[in-house]
Write an enzyme that holds these catalytic residues in place. Sequence first.
Site, PDB file in Angstrom:
ATOM      1  N   GLU A 171      48.409  45.074  42.409  1.00 56.90           N
ATOM      2  CA  GLU A 171      47.619  43.927  41.954  1.00 56.90           C
ATOM      3  C   GLU A 171      47.006  43.220  43.161  1.00 56.90           C
ATOM      4  O   GLU A 171      47.500  43.324  44.291  1.00 56.90           O
ATOM      5  CB  GLU A 171      48.545  43.001  41.144  1.00 56.90           C
ATOM      6  CG  GLU A 171      47.981  41.672  40.696  1.00 56.90           C
ATOM      7  CD  GLU A 171      46.796  41.737  39.754  1.00 56.90           C
ATOM      8  OE1 GLU A 171      45.829  42.435  40.089  1.00 56.90           O
ATOM      9  OE2 GLU A 171      46.819  41.040  38.729  1.00 56.90           O
ATOM     10  N   ASP A 172      45.923  42.481  42.914  1.00 57.07           N
ATOM     11  CA  ASP A 172      45.269  41.781  44.021  1.00 57.07           C
ATOM     12  C   ASP A 172      46.108  40.617  44.544  1.00 57.07           C
ATOM     13  O   ASP A 172      46.260  40.445  45.745  1.00 57.07           O
ATOM     14  CB  ASP A 172      43.860  41.303  43.616  1.00 57.07           C
ATOM     15  CG  ASP A 172      43.819  40.469  42.328  1.00 57.07           C
ATOM     16  OD1 ASP A 172      44.881  40.229  41.710  1.00 57.07           O
ATOM     17  OD2 ASP A 172      42.708  40.057  41.940  1.00 57.07           O
ATOM     18  N   ASP A 218      50.301  35.144  41.820  1.00 53.75           N
ATOM     19  CA  ASP A 218      50.071  33.701  41.816  1.00 53.75           C
ATOM     20  C   ASP A 218      51.204  33.046  41.013  1.00 53.75           C
ATOM     21  O   ASP A 218      52.318  32.913  41.520  1.00 53.75           O
ATOM     22  CB  ASP A 218      48.680  33.457  41.215  1.00 53.75           C
ATOM     23  CG  ASP A 218      48.192  32.031  41.339  1.00 53.75           C
ATOM     24  OD1 ASP A 218      48.487  31.387  42.355  1.00 53.75           O
ATOM     25  OD2 ASP A 218      47.501  31.553  40.424  1.00 53.75           O
ATOM     26  N   PHE A 224      41.913  28.794  46.809  1.00 52.85           N
ATOM     27  CA  PHE A 224      41.295  29.826  45.991  1.00 52.85           C
ATOM     28  C   PHE A 224      40.529  30.789  46.877  1.00 52.85           C
ATOM     29  O   PHE A 224      39.614  30.402  47.599  1.00 52.85           O
ATOM     30  CB  PHE A 224      40.375  29.222  44.928  1.00 52.85           C
ATOM     31  CG  PHE A 224      40.069  30.202  43.844  1.00 52.85           C
ATOM     32  CD1 PHE A 224      40.971  30.426  42.826  1.00 52.85           C
ATOM     33  CD2 PHE A 224      38.901  30.936  43.876  1.00 52.85           C
ATOM     34  CE1 PHE A 224      40.716  31.378  41.847  1.00 52.85           C
ATOM     35  CE2 PHE A 224      38.631  31.881  42.899  1.00 52.85           C
ATOM     36  CZ  PHE A 224      39.543  32.102  41.879  1.00 52.85           C
ATOM     37  N   ASP A 284      37.859  37.762  42.704  1.00 56.57           N
ATOM     38  CA  ASP A 284      36.616  37.157  42.239  1.00 56.57           C
ATOM     39  C   ASP A 284      36.722  35.664  41.985  1.00 56.57           C
ATOM     40  O   ASP A 284      37.802  35.106  41.823  1.00 56.57           O
ATOM     41  CB  ASP A 284      36.212  37.801  40.902  1.00 56.57           C
ATOM     42  CG  ASP A 284      37.138  37.371  39.761  1.00 56.57           C
ATOM     43  OD1 ASP A 284      38.364  37.550  39.893  1.00 56.57           O
ATOM     44  OD2 ASP A 284      36.638  36.834  38.752  1.00 56.57           O
ATOM     45  N   ARG A 340      33.538  39.879  44.503  1.00 52.05           N
ATOM     46  CA  ARG A 340      34.505  40.973  44.658  1.00 52.05           C
ATOM     47  C   ARG A 340      34.085  41.921  45.779  1.00 52.05           C
ATOM     48  O   ARG A 340      34.911  42.579  46.392  1.00 52.05           O
ATOM     49  CB  ARG A 340      34.616  41.779  43.365  1.00 52.05           C
ATOM     50  CG  ARG A 340      35.168  41.014  42.176  1.00 52.05           C
ATOM     51  CD  ARG A 340      35.443  41.998  41.038  1.00 52.05           C
ATOM     52  NE  ARG A 340      35.636  41.355  39.757  1.00 52.05           N
ATOM     53  CZ  ARG A 340      36.797  40.870  39.301  1.00 52.05           C
ATOM     54  NH1 ARG A 340      37.873  40.946  40.049  1.00 52.05           N
ATOM     55  NH2 ARG A 340      36.887  40.322  38.110  1.00 52.05           N
TER      56      ARG A 340
HETATM   57  P1  IMP Z   1      49.176  35.075  37.854  1.00 46.98           P
HETATM   58  O1  IMP Z   1      49.384  35.719  36.504  1.00 46.98           O
HETATM   59  O2  IMP Z   1      49.121  33.581  37.782  1.00 46.98           O
HETATM   60  O3  IMP Z   1      50.123  35.573  38.915  1.00 46.98           O
HETATM   61  O4  IMP Z   1      47.687  35.355  38.299  1.00 46.98           O
HETATM   62  C1  IMP Z   1      47.210  36.544  38.539  1.00 46.98           C
HETATM   63  C2  IMP Z   1      45.709  36.564  38.471  1.00 46.98           C
HETATM   64  O5  IMP Z   1      45.061  35.310  38.712  1.00 46.98           O
HETATM   65  C3  IMP Z   1      45.280  37.456  39.579  1.00 46.98           C
HETATM   66  O6  IMP Z   1      45.287  38.782  39.176  1.00 46.98           O
HETATM   67  C4  IMP Z   1      43.898  36.955  39.862  1.00 46.98           C
HETATM   68  O7  IMP Z   1      42.981  37.608  39.018  1.00 46.98           O
HETATM   69  C5  IMP Z   1      43.911  35.503  39.530  1.00 46.98           C
HETATM   70  N1  IMP Z   1      43.992  34.667  40.744  1.00 46.98           N
HETATM   71  C6  IMP Z   1      45.003  33.877  41.135  1.00 46.98           C
HETATM   72  N2  IMP Z   1      44.725  33.252  42.286  1.00 46.98           N
HETATM   73  C7  IMP Z   1      43.498  33.675  42.657  1.00 46.98           C
HETATM   74  C8  IMP Z   1      42.639  33.384  43.791  1.00 46.98           C
HETATM   75  O8  IMP Z   1      42.943  32.622  44.714  1.00 46.98           O
HETATM   76  N3  IMP Z   1      41.433  34.018  43.803  1.00 46.98           N
HETATM   77  C9  IMP Z   1      41.047  34.884  42.828  1.00 46.98           C
HETATM   78  N4  IMP Z   1      41.809  35.191  41.754  1.00 46.98           N
HETATM   79  C10 IMP Z   1      43.027  34.573  41.669  1.00 46.98           C
HETATM   80 MG    MG Z   2      43.209  39.890  38.595  1.00 53.28          MG
END
Ligand code: IMP
Ligand code: MG
Length: 182
Positions: free
Chosen positions: A101-102, A105, A154, A161, A167
């Site tokens: 995964e990227d 968070d 962010f 993105d 991206r």
């Molecule tokens: P989580 O489920 O809150 O861990 O979030 C995961 C998704 O939120 C990631 O796969 C990203 O697509 C998006 N995301 C969270 N933080 C960022 C950021 O700083 N930049 C871009 N996308 C983010």
């Molecule tokens: Mg994502």
Amino acid sequence: MKTIETDILKVLISEEELHARVLEIGARIAADYEDKDPLFVGVLRGSFIFFADLMRCCPIRSGLDFLAASSYHQGTSSSGVVKIDYDIKTDVAGRHIILVEDILDSGNTLYNLTGHLRDRGAESVKLCVLLDKPSRREKPIQPDYVGFEVPDEFVVGYGLDYADRYRNLPYVGVLKPEVHEK
Ligand code: IMP
Ligand code: MG
């Protein structure tokens, strides 16, 4: 020519730093999974560049597949409910999965996807994320392989993105505030 670079406030992780780190992670995964024929599962769309670079730095017998997920948001906070929009086609029963995964968070996405893959009989599920924002975590989840820890800012680029843009930046950067306030 107007390029997307004009919207970037600062470079957080350069192309060179990204490449060096991806090489290291690829080598570690190669050593850990040498005889395991793992299945790399990329989470679309944010992981696509990291995924492609990582695979080329990990020269072991392995397969790959992709899935896409979205999380529902209620008001300003994430509800924690994750919907799988596109699922993998590979049978994961008995397989060792490396979920790529990227960014990790809140952890909601990967927490849910890990459960989904375990329910379908995966032998093991490990998490490989390019970026980790530990300060934002809501779920008890830790990455097994991580590129860089980032502050609560962010970030965009190298697959990540803002509203599906940026991206294609070759590095990870922070947007100018006026861009997301627009
Ligand atoms: P989580 O489920 O809150 O861990 O979030 C995961 C998704 O939120 C990631 O796969 C990203 O697509 C998006 N995301 C969270 N933080 C960022 C950021 O700083 N930049 C871009 N996308 C983010
Ligand atoms: Mg994502």
